[in-house]
Design a protein around this motif. Sequence first.
Motif, PDB file in Angstrom:
ATOM      1  N   HIS B 151      -4.000  14.789  -5.869  1.00 55.04           N
ATOM      2  CA  HIS B 151      -5.062  14.616  -4.864  1.00 55.04           C
ATOM      3  C   HIS B 151      -5.610  15.975  -4.438  1.00 55.04           C
ATOM      4  O   HIS B 151      -6.814  16.164  -4.320  1.00 55.04           O
ATOM      5  CB  HIS B 151      -4.517  13.884  -3.631  1.00 55.04           C
ATOM      6  CG  HIS B 151      -4.286  12.426  -3.867  1.00 55.04           C
ATOM      7  ND1 HIS B 151      -3.898  11.562  -2.886  1.00 55.04           N
ATOM      8  CD2 HIS B 151      -4.381  11.680  -4.990  1.00 55.04           C
ATOM      9  CE1 HIS B 151      -3.770  10.346  -3.387  1.00 55.04           C
ATOM     10  NE2 HIS B 151      -4.046  10.399  -4.661  1.00 55.04           N
ATOM     11  N   GLN B 216      -7.145   6.891  -9.438  1.00 57.93           N
ATOM     12  CA  GLN B 216      -7.509   6.343  -8.133  1.00 57.93           C
ATOM     13  C   GLN B 216      -8.917   6.782  -7.731  1.00 57.93           C
ATOM     14  O   GLN B 216      -9.306   7.921  -7.990  1.00 57.93           O
ATOM     15  CB  GLN B 216      -6.505   6.828  -7.065  1.00 57.93           C
ATOM     16  CG  GLN B 216      -5.147   6.194  -7.237  1.00 57.93           C
ATOM     17  CD  GLN B 216      -4.019   7.086  -6.801  1.00 57.93           C
ATOM     18  OE1 GLN B 216      -4.247   8.178  -6.284  1.00 57.93           O
ATOM     19  NE2 GLN B 216      -2.808   6.647  -7.019  1.00 57.93           N
ATOM     20  N   THR B 217      -9.643   5.853  -7.105  1.00 57.68           N
ATOM     21  CA  THR B 217     -11.000   6.202  -6.691  1.00 57.68           C
ATOM     22  C   THR B 217     -10.948   7.023  -5.402  1.00 57.68           C
ATOM     23  O   THR B 217      -9.994   6.914  -4.626  1.00 57.68           O
ATOM     24  CB  THR B 217     -11.838   4.935  -6.448  1.00 57.68           C
ATOM     25  OG1 THR B 217     -11.147   4.144  -5.494  1.00 57.68           O
ATOM     26  CG2 THR B 217     -12.024   4.142  -7.720  1.00 57.68           C
ATOM     27  N   GLU B 219     -12.500   6.710  -2.697  1.00 57.70           N
ATOM     28  CA  GLU B 219     -12.496   5.910  -1.461  1.00 57.70           C
ATOM     29  C   GLU B 219     -11.083   5.506  -1.053  1.00 57.70           C
ATOM     30  O   GLU B 219     -10.810   5.287   0.120  1.00 57.70           O
ATOM     31  CB  GLU B 219     -13.344   4.638  -1.644  1.00 57.70           C
ATOM     32  CG  GLU B 219     -14.821   4.895  -1.808  1.00 57.70           C
ATOM     33  CD  GLU B 219     -15.210   5.099  -3.265  1.00 57.70           C
ATOM     34  OE1 GLU B 219     -14.351   5.570  -4.033  1.00 57.70           O
ATOM     35  OE2 GLU B 219     -16.345   4.795  -3.626  1.00 57.70           O
ATOM     36  N   ASP B 220     -10.212   5.392  -2.060  1.00 57.67           N
ATOM     37  CA  ASP B 220      -8.862   4.867  -1.775  1.00 57.67           C
ATOM     38  C   ASP B 220      -7.841   5.947  -1.465  1.00 57.67           C
ATOM     39  O   ASP B 220      -6.706   5.632  -1.117  1.00 57.67           O
ATOM     40  CB  ASP B 220      -8.355   4.076  -2.996  1.00 57.67           C
ATOM     41  CG  ASP B 220      -9.164   2.825  -3.203  1.00 57.67           C
ATOM     42  OD1 ASP B 220      -9.776   2.377  -2.235  1.00 57.67           O
ATOM     43  OD2 ASP B 220      -9.187   2.313  -4.337  1.00 57.67           O
ATOM     44  N   HIS B 223      -5.845   5.793   1.873  1.00 60.49           N
ATOM     45  CA  HIS B 223      -4.965   4.634   2.007  1.00 60.49           C
ATOM     46  C   HIS B 223      -3.776   4.734   1.065  1.00 60.49           C
ATOM     47  O   HIS B 223      -2.675   4.292   1.406  1.00 60.49           O
ATOM     48  CB  HIS B 223      -5.757   3.355   1.795  1.00 60.49           C
ATOM     49  CG  HIS B 223      -6.521   2.963   3.018  1.00 60.49           C
ATOM     50  ND1 HIS B 223      -7.787   3.401   3.271  1.00 60.49           N
ATOM     51  CD2 HIS B 223      -6.153   2.238   4.092  1.00 60.49           C
ATOM     52  CE1 HIS B 223      -8.179   2.944   4.443  1.00 60.49           C
ATOM     53  NE2 HIS B 223      -7.208   2.238   4.964  1.00 60.49           N
ATOM     54  N   ILE B 224      -4.004   5.326  -0.105  1.00 60.57           N
ATOM     55  CA  ILE B 224      -2.871   5.527  -1.015  1.00 60.57           C
ATOM     56  C   ILE B 224      -1.898   6.537  -0.406  1.00 60.57           C
ATOM     57  O   ILE B 224      -0.678   6.364  -0.463  1.00 60.57           O
ATOM     58  CB  ILE B 224      -3.387   5.977  -2.394  1.00 60.57           C
ATOM     59  CG1 ILE B 224      -4.032   4.781  -3.081  1.00 60.57           C
ATOM     60  CG2 ILE B 224      -2.251   6.523  -3.256  1.00 60.57           C
ATOM     61  CD1 ILE B 224      -4.906   5.114  -4.213  1.00 60.57           C
ATOM     62  N   ARG B 227       0.180   4.795   2.065  1.00 56.69           N
ATOM     63  CA  ARG B 227       1.263   4.036   1.417  1.00 56.69           C
ATOM     64  C   ARG B 227       2.397   4.967   1.026  1.00 56.69           C
ATOM     65  O   ARG B 227       3.575   4.622   1.136  1.00 56.69           O
ATOM     66  CB  ARG B 227       0.731   3.341   0.162  1.00 56.69           C
ATOM     67  CG  ARG B 227       0.281   1.939   0.445  1.00 56.69           C
ATOM     68  CD  ARG B 227      -0.250   1.299  -0.793  1.00 56.69           C
ATOM     69  NE  ARG B 227      -1.625   0.905  -0.595  1.00 56.69           N
ATOM     70  CZ  ARG B 227      -2.511   0.734  -1.547  1.00 56.69           C
ATOM     71  NH1 ARG B 227      -2.172   0.937  -2.793  1.00 56.69           N
ATOM     72  NH2 ARG B 227      -3.728   0.353  -1.267  1.00 56.69           N
ATOM     73  N   VAL B 262      -2.051   0.682   6.870  1.00 56.56           N
ATOM     74  CA  VAL B 262      -2.550   0.062   5.642  1.00 56.56           C
ATOM     75  C   VAL B 262      -3.084  -1.339   5.919  1.00 56.56           C
ATOM     76  O   VAL B 262      -4.141  -1.718   5.422  1.00 56.56           O
ATOM     77  CB  VAL B 262      -1.431   0.025   4.572  1.00 56.56           C
ATOM     78  CG1 VAL B 262      -1.848  -0.791   3.368  1.00 56.56           C
ATOM     79  CG2 VAL B 262      -1.082   1.437   4.140  1.00 56.56           C
ATOM     80  N   GLN B 265      -6.378  -1.145   8.367  1.00 64.26           N
ATOM     81  CA  GLN B 265      -7.507  -0.276   7.978  1.00 64.26           C
ATOM     82  C   GLN B 265      -7.874   0.687   9.102  1.00 64.26           C
ATOM     83  O   GLN B 265      -8.996   0.702   9.591  1.00 64.26           O
ATOM     84  CB  GLN B 265      -8.732  -1.121   7.630  1.00 64.26           C
ATOM     85  CG  GLN B 265      -8.501  -2.096   6.495  1.00 64.26           C
ATOM     86  CD  GLN B 265      -8.640  -1.449   5.142  1.00 64.26           C
ATOM     87  OE1 GLN B 265      -9.609  -0.797   4.860  1.00 64.26           O
ATOM     88  NE2 GLN B 265      -7.642  -1.617   4.312  1.00 64.26           N
TER      89      GLN B 265
END
Lengths: 118, 295
Positions: B151, B216-217, B219-220, B223-224, B227, B262, B265
Motif C-alpha cells: 500500500h 486491491q482497488t 477505494e478499498d 477498509h482493507i 480489516r 468495517v 463504514q
Amino acid sequence: MDPTIAAYVVLLALALGLTGALRAEREHCGRGLLIVTTLTGFLVVAAVSALLTSQSALELVLSTIAVFFAAQGAATAFLLLRQEIHAEPADEPDEQELLDDEVRQQQFTHARAGKEVS
Amino acid sequence: MGIGLMIDNAGWFALGLVLITLSALTHPERRRVWIWALPLAILVVLAGALFPGAAGDIPGMGWKAWLAIAAVAFGVAAAPWHQRSRNQETRLVDLVRGAAIVLIGSGITITLLGVIGWEQTTLYTRAWDLRLAALVGIFIGVWTGLNGLIHWLRLNGTLRASQPDSRNQRLAQWVVLAIIVLLGIIAVLYPSMATAPLVLMIVLAIEWAALGALQQTHEDLLHIQARHVGLIGVAIITLGYVQSSLLLVIGGLVVAGSVHFVRRQGAFCQISRRTFYTDETGGARVFDGEDTPRD
C-alpha cells in the motif's frame, strides 16, 4: 493457559468493545478504529518482554528490531489519532471549556483590579 | 487471580485506564486530553516490565533493559512526526499512508515475535497450541506487513496496481491459501520436520499476500487496512494466550474496533475530500463522487 478461560476473556473483551466502549455514531467509527490502532501499541510491551527474556543472540537481534518497529507503529498510530480528535468539528461548545474560559476571565479581571489598586 | 491470567498491578491499572479512556474518547462531549491516557497506559506497563532490569534488581538484565529503551526511543523518533500539523486537514492518501506505516511496523513485529515464539516452543513437542499461536502470528505478520508495504509503495507511485484477476487466478490464489494452511498444519503437528514446511509456508504467504495487495482497488485500501487491524488484534490475542496476559483483553478490543469500522463504514473527520489520489499516485483512478469539498 487454559483455552476455556482465554476464550471467556476474549469474548468478554469483544462484547465490551462491540456493545459499550467503542459504540459510537458513524462519524466516530474512524476515531474508534484509530483508538484501537493505538492500542496495538501494546505490541511494544510484548516485544520488550521478548527482548528481556531472550536466550540467544538471534533472539536478541530479532526482538530489538521488533521493539523498534512496534514503537514506530505505535507512535504513528497515536499521531493519526491525535489528528482525528483535533479535526472533530466543534458543533456544540464544550461545557468544560466554557467553564474554563469563565474562570480564566475572572482571574484576569481580579488580576487587573489588583494591579489598579496597587 | 487464580484463573490463569498473569496481570500485575501495573497491568490492572493500565487496563482500567484503557477502559475509562475508551469510554471517554467515544463520548463526544468529553475532553480531547484523554487521548494521552492511551500512551500513558502503554508506558505504565512498559515501565513495569523495564524497571526491575534497568534498576539492576535482576542481574544481567540491565543492559537489555537499556537496549529496549533505546530501541523504543529510536522507533518513536522514526515515526512521521513532521508530516502535518494537527489542526490541518489531511487527504485520504495521507491517512492511508500513515495506516500503511502502522501495518508495516506491526506486521514486522508480529512476524518476529512469531519466529521467536516458534524457536522457543519447538523445544516442547507437546505444546502444539503454542506452536499454532506462533504460526498464526507469523502468517498474520507476513500478510499484514506486506499489505502495508505494498500500500505504501503504491501510494508513493513506486508500484502500480495490477489488473483485477481472472476467475482462474482467483482459483489459483485459493489453492495457494489451501497449501499454506496444509503446510502450517504439518509444521504444527510434526515439529521434528517443521523447518522446510515453515520456510515454504512463509514464501507462499509472501507471494499470496503480495498478489492480493496489488489487485486491491484504491477505494478499498482503507477498509482493507481496517480489516488488517482486526487481524493484528487476533495476533495480539494469540500473544496474550501464550503469555496469559493483559494482551488477551487488548486484542479483543482491537478486533471489536475493527469490526465496528468495517461493518458501519466509518468516516474520518480529518479528511479533506478535495483531492484524493490524482497528484499523489500518478495515474491512479480518482475517487468517484468524493472529489467535492467537504462542508
